[in-house]
Scaffold this motif. Structure first.
Motif, PDB file in Angstrom:
ATOM      1  N   VAL A 198       0.825  -1.208   0.000  1.00 30.40           N
ATOM      2  CA  VAL A 198       0.000   0.000   0.000  1.00 30.40           C
ATOM      3  C   VAL A 198       0.861   1.262   0.000  1.00 30.40           C
ATOM      4  O   VAL A 198       0.369   2.350   0.259  1.00 30.40           O
ATOM      5  CB  VAL A 198      -0.972   0.008   1.206  1.00 30.40           C
ATOM      6  N   ASP A 199       2.142   1.110  -0.322  1.00 36.43           N
ATOM      7  CA  ASP A 199       3.023   2.246  -0.547  1.00 36.43           C
ATOM      8  C   ASP A 199       3.506   2.211  -1.993  1.00 36.43           C
ATOM      9  O   ASP A 199       3.447   1.186  -2.673  1.00 36.43           O
ATOM     10  CB  ASP A 199       4.223   2.197   0.402  1.00 36.43           C
ATOM     11  N   TRP A 200       4.002   3.351  -2.441  1.00 37.29           N
ATOM     12  CA  TRP A 200       4.553   3.437  -3.798  1.00 37.29           C
ATOM     13  C   TRP A 200       5.636   2.388  -3.979  1.00 37.29           C
ATOM     14  O   TRP A 200       6.461   2.150  -3.101  1.00 37.29           O
ATOM     15  CB  TRP A 200       5.104   4.842  -4.009  1.00 37.29           C
ATOM     16  N   GLY A 201       5.627   1.738  -5.130  1.00 32.62           N
ATOM     17  CA  GLY A 201       6.623   0.706  -5.412  1.00 32.62           C
ATOM     18  C   GLY A 201       6.758   0.503  -6.902  1.00 32.62           C
ATOM     19  O   GLY A 201       6.311   1.349  -7.704  1.00 32.62           O
ATOM     20  N   PRO A 202       7.355  -0.600  -7.336  1.00 36.75           N
ATOM     21  CA  PRO A 202       7.511  -0.849  -8.779  1.00 36.75           C
ATOM     22  C   PRO A 202       6.184  -0.710  -9.511  1.00 36.75           C
ATOM     23  O   PRO A 202       5.203  -1.370  -9.183  1.00 36.75           O
ATOM     24  CB  PRO A 202       8.044  -2.292  -8.812  1.00 36.75           C
ATOM     25  N   MET A 203       6.171   0.157 -10.509  1.00 40.23           N
ATOM     26  CA  MET A 203       4.923   0.572 -11.134  1.00 40.23           C
ATOM     27  C   MET A 203       4.467  -0.379 -12.233  1.00 40.23           C
ATOM     28  O   MET A 203       5.195  -0.677 -13.175  1.00 40.23           O
ATOM     29  CB  MET A 203       5.064   1.977 -11.721  1.00 40.23           C
ATOM     30  N   TRP A 262       0.778  14.107   0.175  1.00 37.61           N
ATOM     31  CA  TRP A 262       1.973  13.508   0.765  1.00 37.61           C
ATOM     32  C   TRP A 262       2.212  13.978   2.190  1.00 37.61           C
ATOM     33  O   TRP A 262       2.977  13.368   2.941  1.00 37.61           O
ATOM     34  CB  TRP A 262       3.184  13.817  -0.097  1.00 37.61           C
ATOM     35  N   GLU A 263       1.575  15.081   2.598  1.00 40.22           N
ATOM     36  CA  GLU A 263       1.755  15.569   3.963  1.00 40.22           C
ATOM     37  C   GLU A 263       0.967  14.756   4.983  1.00 40.22           C
ATOM     38  O   GLU A 263       1.289  14.752   6.171  1.00 40.22           O
ATOM     39  CB  GLU A 263       1.311  17.039   4.051  1.00 40.22           C
ATOM     40  N   ILE A 264      -0.108  14.099   4.552  1.00 39.44           N
ATOM     41  CA  ILE A 264      -0.988  13.377   5.466  1.00 39.44           C
ATOM     42  C   ILE A 264      -1.026  11.929   5.011  1.00 39.44           C
ATOM     43  O   ILE A 264      -1.707  11.585   4.051  1.00 39.44           O
ATOM     44  CB  ILE A 264      -2.409  13.978   5.481  1.00 39.44           C
ATOM     45  N   ARG A 265      -0.289  11.055   5.668  1.00 43.19           N
ATOM     46  CA  ARG A 265      -0.189   9.674   5.246  1.00 43.19           C
ATOM     47  C   ARG A 265      -1.348   8.849   5.777  1.00 43.19           C
ATOM     48  O   ARG A 265      -1.846   9.074   6.880  1.00 43.19           O
ATOM     49  CB  ARG A 265       1.139   9.063   5.707  1.00 43.19           C
ATOM     50  N   SER A 304      -9.745  19.057  10.324  1.00 44.88           N
ATOM     51  CA  SER A 304      -9.319  18.971  11.720  1.00 44.88           C
ATOM     52  C   SER A 304      -7.830  18.705  11.848  1.00 44.88           C
ATOM     53  O   SER A 304      -7.175  19.175  12.783  1.00 44.88           O
ATOM     54  CB  SER A 304     -10.097  17.863  12.442  1.00 44.88           C
ATOM     55  N   GLU A 305      -7.258  17.930  10.933  1.00 44.56           N
ATOM     56  CA  GLU A 305      -5.846  17.572  11.073  1.00 44.56           C
ATOM     57  C   GLU A 305      -4.882  18.663  10.631  1.00 44.56           C
ATOM     58  O   GLU A 305      -3.665  18.522  10.801  1.00 44.56           O
ATOM     59  CB  GLU A 305      -5.517  16.281  10.319  1.00 44.56           C
ATOM     60  N   ASP A 306      -5.375  19.773  10.053  1.00 44.83           N
ATOM     61  CA  ASP A 306      -4.475  20.848   9.643  1.00 44.83           C
ATOM     62  C   ASP A 306      -3.764  21.432  10.854  1.00 44.83           C
ATOM     63  O   ASP A 306      -4.382  21.737  11.874  1.00 44.83           O
ATOM     64  CB  ASP A 306      -5.261  21.944   8.919  1.00 44.83           C
ATOM     65  N   ASP A 307      -2.438  21.573  10.739  1.00 51.00           N
ATOM     66  CA  ASP A 307      -1.644  22.073  11.868  1.00 51.00           C
ATOM     67  C   ASP A 307      -1.094  23.476  11.633  1.00 51.00           C
ATOM     68  O   ASP A 307      -0.279  23.960  12.426  1.00 51.00           O
ATOM     69  CB  ASP A 307      -0.502  21.110  12.175  1.00 51.00           C
ATOM     70  N   GLY A 308      -1.509  24.123  10.553  1.00 51.39           N
ATOM     71  CA  GLY A 308      -1.087  25.494  10.298  1.00 51.39           C
ATOM     72  C   GLY A 308       0.134  25.634   9.426  1.00 51.39           C
ATOM     73  O   GLY A 308       0.446  26.749   8.977  1.00 51.39           O
ATOM     74  N   ARG A 309       0.838  24.532   9.179  1.00 48.65           N
ATOM     75  CA  ARG A 309       2.033  24.636   8.335  1.00 48.65           C
ATOM     76  C   ARG A 309       1.661  24.919   6.881  1.00 48.65           C
ATOM     77  O   ARG A 309       2.442  25.528   6.141  1.00 48.65           O
ATOM     78  CB  ARG A 309       2.852  23.346   8.413  1.00 48.65           C
ATOM     79  N   ARG A 339      -9.624  17.972  -1.021  1.00 43.17           N
ATOM     80  CA  ARG A 339      -8.866  17.540   0.150  1.00 43.17           C
ATOM     81  C   ARG A 339      -9.160  16.068   0.427  1.00 43.17           C
ATOM     82  O   ARG A 339     -10.257  15.581   0.174  1.00 43.17           O
ATOM     83  CB  ARG A 339      -9.244  18.353   1.400  1.00 43.17           C
ATOM     84  N   ARG A 340      -8.167  15.382   1.008  1.00 46.44           N
ATOM     85  CA  ARG A 340      -8.340  13.982   1.419  1.00 46.44           C
ATOM     86  C   ARG A 340      -8.000  13.876   2.894  1.00 46.44           C
ATOM     87  O   ARG A 340      -6.877  14.153   3.308  1.00 46.44           O
ATOM     88  CB  ARG A 340      -7.424  13.073   0.599  1.00 46.44           C
ATOM     89  N   SER A 341      -8.989  13.510   3.710  1.00 50.56           N
ATOM     90  CA  SER A 341      -8.810  13.376   5.154  1.00 50.56           C
ATOM     91  C   SER A 341      -8.919  11.910   5.548  1.00 50.56           C
ATOM     92  O   SER A 341      -9.747  11.166   5.011  1.00 50.56           O
ATOM     93  CB  SER A 341      -9.887  14.180   5.896  1.00 50.56           C
ATOM     94  N   TYR A 342      -8.095  11.504   6.510  1.00 52.05           N
ATOM     95  CA  TYR A 342      -8.210  10.165   7.087  1.00 52.05           C
ATOM     96  C   TYR A 342      -8.755  10.217   8.511  1.00 52.05           C
ATOM     97  O   TYR A 342      -8.844   9.185   9.179  1.00 52.05           O
ATOM     98  CB  TYR A 342      -6.851   9.462   7.057  1.00 52.05           C
ATOM     99  N   ARG A 343      -9.133  11.411   8.946  1.00 57.12           N
ATOM    100  CA  ARG A 343      -9.759  11.559  10.261  1.00 57.12           C
ATOM    101  C   ARG A 343     -11.244  11.879  10.144  1.00 57.12           C
ATOM    102  O   ARG A 343     -12.052  11.410  10.940  1.00 57.12           O
ATOM    103  CB  ARG A 343      -9.050  12.657  11.069  1.00 57.12           C
ATOM    104  N   VAL A 344     -11.607  12.687   9.152  1.00 59.15           N
ATOM    105  CA  VAL A 344     -13.018  13.026   8.944  1.00 59.15           C
ATOM    106  C   VAL A 344     -13.563  12.061   7.887  1.00 59.15           C
ATOM    107  O   VAL A 344     -13.724  12.407   6.721  1.00 59.15           O
ATOM    108  CB  VAL A 344     -13.187  14.482   8.477  1.00 59.15           C
ATOM    109  N   ILE A 345     -13.838  10.824   8.299  1.00 59.86           N
ATOM    110  CA  ILE A 345     -14.241   9.818   7.318  1.00 59.86           C
ATOM    111  C   ILE A 345     -15.756   9.633   7.256  1.00 59.86           C
ATOM    112  O   ILE A 345     -16.256   8.910   6.402  1.00 59.86           O
ATOM    113  CB  ILE A 345     -13.552   8.469   7.579  1.00 59.86           C
TER     114      ILE A 345
END
Length: 567
Positions: free
Chosen positions: A155-160, A400-403, A496-501, A536-542
């Motif tokens: 489930v991670d990037w690998g040989p395409m 890529w910022e939110i795995r 919700s997961e935004d941290d301001g960066r 946006r793609r969230s893994y907390r607000v599902i």
């Protein structure tokens, strides 16, 4: 202990799997075998410590007995299909489990897809494994075909590889066999690379082929790799390439190793095949133009477009996923500039468009100003195609910022299909393809100003009118939120997961008609007729348990609940 299970089979059935050794195979044993009666017709006698692809084609109508040893074999992906029926029913996925070998045909996939609460219902995602860029999008006859970059072994990037699915309506997809493999088993080489992005192309005679980038075995993800361009021709059923040839190996002076993602078309006025490639020239992200008389032998023509210097200064190392197409006589160039970070907001992975004319091999933009296509950053690697009537597009949804949290069977989804048009100022508009409405189930009514949602269903809020100062808030059962806010000069989409960066916002003085889709952690926003989009793609607000808006009474508000496209 080995286990066995009998399977019905017919001549032509094909079984494909990716497997590796869980433990060393003892002498005289086989991790997996197929038998007809007492006769072994196929077996894997030894497995390597890395995933290897295996296949068996059945040439009998007799039943098969499959025997496997869970202590010896680890399988990442396993499916069966028959070439005679795959266009109608797709593949049947097979899963080894405590209860034996479970089968997941197309008519049971809704159960599989519902097992994971955070899997979107309206968007395509793979059965298992990793996916990223959409590739080879096309319509052949009355069927849409989707190819996509795919790693079946994790489930991670690998040989395409190239995964493959088909649909009659862009929403209800059936899975096809994996279409394209890397040139070599990269796991065996300890390398990365494989079949990268490319497009579908119908030649002057209507024959379909695909152009794509092959990254040769690479030992560094960011430098010194080699990317070459290939042309592959599919078999009649679009199940496998029957020819795959190198057509371009090197770039022009000033380019380095980043030369990728061909977009090919035929220029009838010039009598030439043309190809656009993403690259960089002397450090500037750039789009390269190549010409060919036959589609196989290519010559560098010119630099079609060179990004302004602030992209290089902001870290961009290359243009990638270029798209170049015509709408109502006007040419639209789309690309992402990989590595670029916008200083003011911290956003990256942005897509840009510019419209202009294309004459005698020269692209002349109407404006020096690039148009930002989606301010949310999770809409990337967009590819469009002409379906005979309309220019349509999909993009990969990922940040890529939110795995993604561990434990999922897959990673990566596609956006909703988008319809591409131009406004009166020749700016690109992207809106949901109208067929999405066929998945609506009921219109919701508010109670005390709020819309209450149940069962994790996907939902659309559509607000018409002048909407300056608008706020839309969605809240999950656990209290997590997604908020769209128009204030002053900008439009922002916050989770919700935004941290301001990173600040996900775009300039917006006047806000008008707005559509917001929420689908198990995926938010796609369309405003001002499709001129402003935010994904946006969230893994907390599902889930979205309630939804409310501050829209004034003069605005028209509709909220629709949606059924799953897999139901």
């Amino acid at each position: 202990m080995p286990r066995t299970q009998e399977l019905t089979a017919r001549s032509g059935d094909r079984f494909e799997l990716w497997a590796k050794a869980r433990h060393e195979t003892p002498p005289g044993s086989a991790p997996l075998s197929f038998r007809i009666g007492d006769r072994t017709v196929y077996q894997i006698a030894h497995l390597p410590p890395y995933y290897e692809a295996f296949s068996y084609t059945h040439h009998s109508d007799q039943a098969l007995t499959i025997t496997w040893d869970d202590t010896l074999i680890e399988v990442s992906l396993f499916y069966r299909y028959n070439p005679q029926t795959v266009a109608d029913i797709g593949v049947t996925f097979l899963e080894f489990g405590p209860g034996g070998l479970a089968a997941w045909p197309a008519d049971r996939l809704s159960t599989w897809y519902e097992q994971e609460a955070g899997r979107p219902q309206l968007r395509f995602s793979p059965f298992k494994g990793w996916m990223n860029d959409p590739n080879g999008l096309c319509k052949a006859g009355d069927t849409y075909h989707l190819f996509y970059q795919y790693h079946p072994n994790g489930v991670d990037w690998g040989p395409m590889h190239w995964g493959h699915a088909a649909s009659k309506d862009l929403y209800r997809w059936i899975h096809y066999p994996v279409f394209q493999y890397p040139e070599a088993n990269l796991a065996a080489l300890g390398a990365t690379g494989g079949a990268f992005s490319g497009n579908a192309f119908f030649d002057r005679d209507g024959a379909l082929s695909f152009y794509y980038t092959e990254r040769l075995p690479a030992y560094d993800l960011f430098k010194d790799y080699k990317e070459v361009q290939k042309r592959m021709r599919p078999d009649k059923g679009l199940l496998r390439p029957v020819a795959n040839a190198l057509v371009l190996a090197d770039g022009p002076e000033g380019t380095t190793h980043d030369i990728r993602d061909p977009k090919v078309w035929y220029d009838g006025d010039a009598g030439l095949y043309r190809m656009v490639l993403g690259s960089s020239v002397d450090g500037d992200p750039a789009l390269l133009l190549y010409n060919s008389a036959d589609g196989d032998n290519w010559d560098f023509a010119s630099i079609l477009y060179r990004a302004p210097p602030h992209f290089r200064d902001g870290g961009a190392r290359s243009a990638e996923c270029p798209d170049f197409f015509v709408i109502d006589g006007h040419w639209v160039l789309v690309a992402g500039f990989v590595g670029y970070t916008e200083a003011e907001t911290g956003r990256h992975n942005l897509l840009y468009a510019v419209t202009g004319s294309f004459e005698n091999g020269v692209f002349t933009p109407y404006s020096d100003q690039l148009q930002e296509l989606d301010f949310g950053t999770d809409y990337y690697a967009m590819q469009s195609f002409w379906d005979g009537e309309r220019q349509l597009a999909f993009a990969w949804l990922f940040n890529w910022e939110i795995r993604k949290p561990a434990g999922s069977a897959y990673s990566g989804e596609l956006s909703l299909p988008r319809l591409l048009t131009l406004d009166q100022h020749y700016r690109l508009l992207t809106n949901p393809e109208p067929g999405i409405a066929t998945l609506r189930t009921r219109k919701l009514e508010p109670a005390n100003g709020r819309y209450t949602l149940a069962d994790g269903r996907a939902v659309e809020m559509r607000i018409s009118g002048k909407l300056n100062g608008l706020t839309i808030t969605g809240t999950s059962a656990s209290g997590e939120t997604v908020t769209l806010t128009h204030s002053g000069e900008s439009l922002a989409l916050e989770l919700s997961e935004d941290d301001g960066r990173i600040t996900y916002r775009t300039p917006c003085r006047e806000l008008a008609d707005t559509r917001l889709f929420f689908d198990r952690g995926v938010i796609e926003l369309f405003a001002n007729g499709g001129l402003l989009c935010g994904t946006r793609r969230s893994y907390r607000v599902i889930d979205c348990a309630s939804l409310w808006t501050s829209a004034e009474d003069s605005a028209s508000v509709e909220v629709w609940e949606y059924k799953s496209a897999y139901a």
